[in-house]
Structures are given as structure tokens and as C-alpha cells.
Design a protein around this motif. Structure first.
Motif, PDB file in Angstrom:
ATOM      1  N   VAL A  76       0.837  -1.189   0.000  1.00 32.30           N
ATOM      2  CA  VAL A  76       0.000   0.000   0.000  1.00 32.30           C
ATOM      3  C   VAL A  76       0.877   1.246   0.000  1.00 32.30           C
ATOM      4  O   VAL A  76       1.939   1.280   0.621  1.00 32.30           O
ATOM      5  CB  VAL A  76      -0.923  -0.002   1.243  1.00 32.30           C
ATOM      6  N   THR A  77       0.412   2.284  -0.715  1.00 31.71           N
ATOM      7  CA  THR A  77       1.080   3.585  -0.684  1.00 31.71           C
ATOM      8  C   THR A  77       0.032   4.686  -0.778  1.00 31.71           C
ATOM      9  O   THR A  77      -1.095   4.450  -1.235  1.00 31.71           O
ATOM     10  CB  THR A  77       2.095   3.726  -1.830  1.00 31.71           C
ATOM     11  N   GLN A  78       0.411   5.880  -0.345  1.00 33.44           N
ATOM     12  CA  GLN A  78      -0.453   7.051  -0.508  1.00 33.44           C
ATOM     13  C   GLN A  78       0.157   7.945  -1.570  1.00 33.44           C
ATOM     14  O   GLN A  78       1.348   8.260  -1.526  1.00 33.44           O
ATOM     15  CB  GLN A  78      -0.587   7.822   0.800  1.00 33.44           C
ATOM     16  N   ASP A  79      -0.664   8.356  -2.550  1.00 36.10           N
ATOM     17  CA  ASP A  79      -0.114   9.191  -3.613  1.00 36.10           C
ATOM     18  C   ASP A  79      -0.352  10.669  -3.320  1.00 36.10           C
ATOM     19  O   ASP A  79      -0.894  11.043  -2.276  1.00 36.10           O
ATOM     20  CB  ASP A  79      -0.644   8.764  -4.984  1.00 36.10           C
ATOM     21  N   GLU A  80       0.076  11.520  -4.257  1.00 39.32           N
ATOM     22  CA  GLU A  80       0.019  12.963  -4.034  1.00 39.32           C
ATOM     23  C   GLU A  80      -1.407  13.502  -4.044  1.00 39.32           C
ATOM     24  O   GLU A  80      -1.650  14.635  -3.625  1.00 39.32           O
ATOM     25  CB  GLU A  80       0.874  13.671  -5.090  1.00 39.32           C
ATOM     26  N   LYS A  81      -2.361  12.704  -4.517  1.00 32.33           N
ATOM     27  CA  LYS A  81      -3.778  13.080  -4.456  1.00 32.33           C
ATOM     28  C   LYS A  81      -4.415  12.681  -3.129  1.00 32.33           C
ATOM     29  O   LYS A  81      -5.593  12.940  -2.907  1.00 32.33           O
ATOM     30  CB  LYS A  81      -4.544  12.417  -5.603  1.00 32.33           C
TER      31      LYS A  81
END
Length: 483
Positions: A282-287
């Protein structure tokens, strides 16, 4: 370190590319073996994704980190391998890990795997950094964690690192000396010196029923205000419709105490109901989106028909996560619509105790959305990848008496046989969105309430799609796109 000659590489690629089961829009190895996705991150506007990669498979075991990047999560370009086993602390593989942005440097944190002269495992946590996001330099004083903490075995791997309140944290999968799975939490100020905080959760902690002898590939993240530990327990016994794969993947939802490292949590929930799903990252993007990618495979299951052509496995499509009713919902990222071509649509199709076939609804690479509604019917569903006589088919259907959605691949071709089921609350509507890609199918039920990820290996000619109802009438709206 074993090197691959240009001639050997060319010969292998020719063999691989001639395989019908090569996928069209999923990430897969150019040659050889793929497993865990690693280091998923958006960095300077581009998405980077790594995965465990053995280009020599099936002859030798040499675990690299393959590296791809994308601007849209759909179209990926292959870069040089990011990590190759070359140092004393990784002689038997650069095993799984994660990536972070450390003061403008793309930084990888991974497990170095070693088998010593006695054949015993040694594991080391290591870092490597890049300035240009392509060429990585291993830290000169690796490993940054050299010793397994007291009370745990050398099954100690898969670091997932993130920053919280100015400090770095690491979740790492391990095993107690009692052979019970557990996830540990570490803390650091600089990614170099790490201190153990405590156990996040474990197989016999806080009333959790025994949940396996090893917990792999942990992700610890906050989603819609909830702290979630996502991991892969090994050694969980089947329980009805649950835990029917060789190894499982699921999550605990609760609240993390960063001071003690403990997670207050409820029940363990399976993340995907299909035959092949493991080691998600899992990752969090810039949005601000929480994105997930998984391995469409299971460890120690390598009897695929693609092995003879020197390649094995693929990754899932990228999914966006949300919490609804204290449960993770998964849906394909919005960008997946970039792949759509040639829409075919049917509205308010009534199926009355019959089976139908609709013009232009067929194929081996497509997206299909079906919205079903009914008042009285016993069973309805979709038959995918069928030959003309239905000797070969993949069956997805809903049984209203059992209140279960069922995936049956007993006649899916060269794949392993079997059935997977899960309960859906009693309702009068059911939404199915599925993605077929040559030898894979990913199914999203009720806008991500449940998912089934599976590999199937039907004949090239098996491209028919049928819709059916038994014991009543069902209404369905259908949209189909070629991909």
C-alpha cells in the motif's frame, strides 16, 4: 553473482513472448519469476513500483528487485533492476521491502537473505538510495538492523517504513520462538539507527485466535481515520468459506499506540476471496489516495502452464482503498478507464429461467460491468471464457438461498480446480465489475465490498460469455469494453 548473457536473454524473451497466456495490461516479468510487489511509491510525480524477480527461473534462485515506473498507473516502463544480490548480507537474495522519500532521495529498505554454510537462514535489514530514481547505491554500513531481537526466529523480514510525527517507523514480519506469527514495530530518527518499540499484534495476542506460525509482508497505515495492519499469515487452517488458500492475506482494523507499538483491533478479515492473492503493498499518492497492488499468486504454488515458457505470475491492477462499514472496500483506480475501447451496452435485459448470449459480449481481454436486480430467483450469474459446448468455462454466480457469491473454476482449463465463496448480505441488487486479461480475472462485487483475484488458463478459442438465471427472473444492465 550470476549474470545473464545477452544471447540467453534474447532466447528466453522469444520463448516468453510466444506464450498465449501473457497478459495484456497487467504487470508481469519480462522473463522468469515474479512475486511480492515492493517499494510502491509516488516520487516527484511519477509512480515507482518494484517487485521480487528471479530472471533465471526455474533453473536457479537469484532474487532481484525489478523496477518499473508510470505516470498514470496503467502504462509502465521497465528500468534496470534496482537491487541485485552482491554483498555478504544478501548472498541469497534481496528480499521484500518498501520505499520512502528521504530528503529528496528515493530510498529502499529491504531484507538481505543469507543461507550460511550450515544451511541456516540469516536476515538483515538494509537500505539503498538513488538520486536519479534509477541507479541505487547500497548504504556502506549496511545492514541497519543486524540482529534478530531476543525471543524471535530468523524469519524476520519485509520491512514497511513510513514517517509519522517527524520520526520513521518500520513494521516488520516475524515469528516468535514459539513459532507464532507477529508484527514488530521499530522507530528511527534517520533510517540508520533503529529501536524496537514492541509487538503490534500477534497470533495469540489480545484474544486473537491462533493465526499462523509466520506473518509476512506487513503494511501499517491509516485509512479514513482507522489504523490498519494488513499482513499475510502462514499456517491458518481453513474455516468454512474462509482461509482456503495455501496462505492467507487479510487485515486487523483498530487504533495504533505509537508509544507502545500496540494495535487495538477486532477480528481478522480476509482482503481478497480469490484463489491467487498475496503480499499486497500500500502507498499514498500525491492526491491523497490509498493505493494497493498485490501479487496474483501464492507462495509454493508454481505449477502453472507458463513455467515451461520460462515465466511465472503477475501483479494485480492498482486499486484504491476506502473504509465503509468498518471494512476495506477496493476498487480499480479511475485511470483504468484509459484502457477502454469499443463499448457495448444493454439495458434492462430480462433473463427468465434461461441462458442467453448477447452480440459483441465476448473475448479474452475486457472489462465487464453487470448490475443485477430481482424479486424472486434462485440463482443467476455469468459464464466466462466458454467454448461452444461449455466443456470449458469459468463460472461466477449468486445463490439467493445461500446468500453467497461463488467463483467456480473447476472447468477453467489448465488452472487448478476449485470453488471460492463469500456471503453477501441479503439484498435485491448485485453489482459485478470484472476484468479479464488472457489468464487472469479480477472481480469486484458491490463497488468493492468483496474481490476475487484469480488466474485461469482456458484455451485461446474459449471466448464466449453467457448470462443465465435459474428458478426465476433477473434483470441486468450490462456494459462491456474491449481492452
Amino acid at each position: 553473482m550470476t549474470k545473464i548473457s545477452i544471447k540467453t536473454s534474447r532466447e528466453l524473451n522469444e520463448k516468453v513472448n510466444g506464450d498465449y497466456y501473457r497478459l495484456k495490461y497487467h504487470l508481469m516479468p519480462s522473463v522468469g519469476f515474479l512475486n511480492d510487489p515492493n517499494g510502491f511509491i509516488q516520487f516527484n510525480g511519477e509512480y515507482h513500483l518494484f517487485y521480487q524477480f528471479n530472471p533465471l527461473y526455474p533453473k536457479d534462485k537469484m532474487v532481484y528487485w525489478a523496477h518499473v515506473k508510470s505516470s498514470d498507473l496503467i502504462h509502465w516502463s521497465m528500468l534496470s533492476p534496482a537491487l541485485c544480490p552482491s554483498e555478504w548480507y544478501e548472498t541469497h537474495g534481496c528480499y521484500s521491502g518498501s520505499a520512502v522519500n528521504n530528503n529528496g532521495k528515493l530510498t529502499l529498505i529491504y531484507t538481505g537473505n543469507v543461507k550460511n554454510e550450515l544451511g541456516k537462514r540469516e536476515t538483515y535489514q538494509c537500505i539503498a538510495q538513488s538520486i536519479d530514481c534509477e541507479h541505487f547505491v547500497k548504504y556502506k554500513n549496511n545492514p541497519v538492523i543486524s540482529n534478530v531481537p531476543k525471543g524471535y526466529t530468523t524469519h524476520f523480514r519485509d520491512p514497511k517504513v513510513w514517517k509519522y510525527d517527524g520520526l520513521w517507523y518500520m513494521a516488520i514480519g516475524t515469528q516468535t520462538e514459539k513459532e507464532e506469527g507477529v508484527v514488530l514495530l521499530y522507530r528511527s530518527e534517520d533510517l540508520l539507527a533503529w529501536n524496537k518499540i514492541g509487538e503490534v499484534a500477534g497470533a495469540n495476542i489480545n484474544g486473537l485466535d491462533y493465526l499462523g506460525y509466520m506473518w509476512e509482508c506487513p503494511n501499517l497505515f491509516n485509512l479514513d481515520g482507522k489504523d490498519i495492519l494488513l499482513f499475510c499469515p502462514q499456517g491458518v487452517e481453513p474455516k468454512g468459506d474462509l482461509y482456503n488458500n495455501r496462505y492467507q492475506c487479510g487485515y486487523l482494523l483498530g487504533k495504533l499506540d505509537y508509544k507502545t507499538g500496540k494495535l487495538a483491533y477486532g477480528d481478522f478479515i480476509e482482503l481478497d476471496r480469490g484463489f491467487e492473492f498475496y503480499a499486497p503493498q500500500v502507498t499514498q499518492d500525491e492526491k491523497g489516495r490509498l493505493l494497493l497492488v498485490g501479487w496474483m499468486g501464492i507462495p509454493e504454488e508454481e505449477d502453472s502452464p507458463t513455467v515451461k515458457n520460462n515465466w511465472l505470475h503477475c501483479l494485480t491492477i492498482i486499486r484504491e482503498l476506502h473504509i465503509k462499514n468498518n471494512k476495506i472496500y477496493q476498487n480499480p483506480v479511475e485511470e483504468i478507464k484509459l484502457l477502454r475501447t469499443n463499448e457495448t451496452r444493454y439495458d434492462n435485459v430480462l433473463i427468465n429461467n434461461e441462458q442467453i448470449k448477447l452480440d459483441n459480449i465476448y473475448g479474452d481481454c475486457f472489462e465487464l460491468i453487470c448490475d443485477f436486480s430481482w424479486e424472486n430467483v434462485l440463482e443467476f450469474g455469468i459464464k466466462l471464457r466458454c467454448d461452444d459446448k461449455e466443456n470449458e468455462k469459468t463460472l461466477l454466480y449468486y445463490n439467493t438461498e445461500e446468500k453467497k457469491i461463488i467463483l467456480d473454476r473447476c472447468k477453467s482449463g489448465l488452472s487448478k480446480t476449485g470453488v471460492r465463496k463469500c456471503e453477501i448480505e441479503k439484498c435485491k441488487k448485485l453489482s459485478i465489475r470484472l476484468f479479464m486479461d488472457k489468464s487472469s480475472v479480477e472481480i469486484f462485487i458491490n463497488k468493492g465490498e468483496e474481490t476475487f483475484s484469480s488466474r485461469i488458463y482456458p484455451k485461446k478459442e474459449s471466448k464466449n460469455i453467457f448470462f443465465y438465471a435459474k428458478g426465476g427472473i433477473v434483470n441486468v444492465n450490462i456494459k462491456h469494453w474491449n481492452i
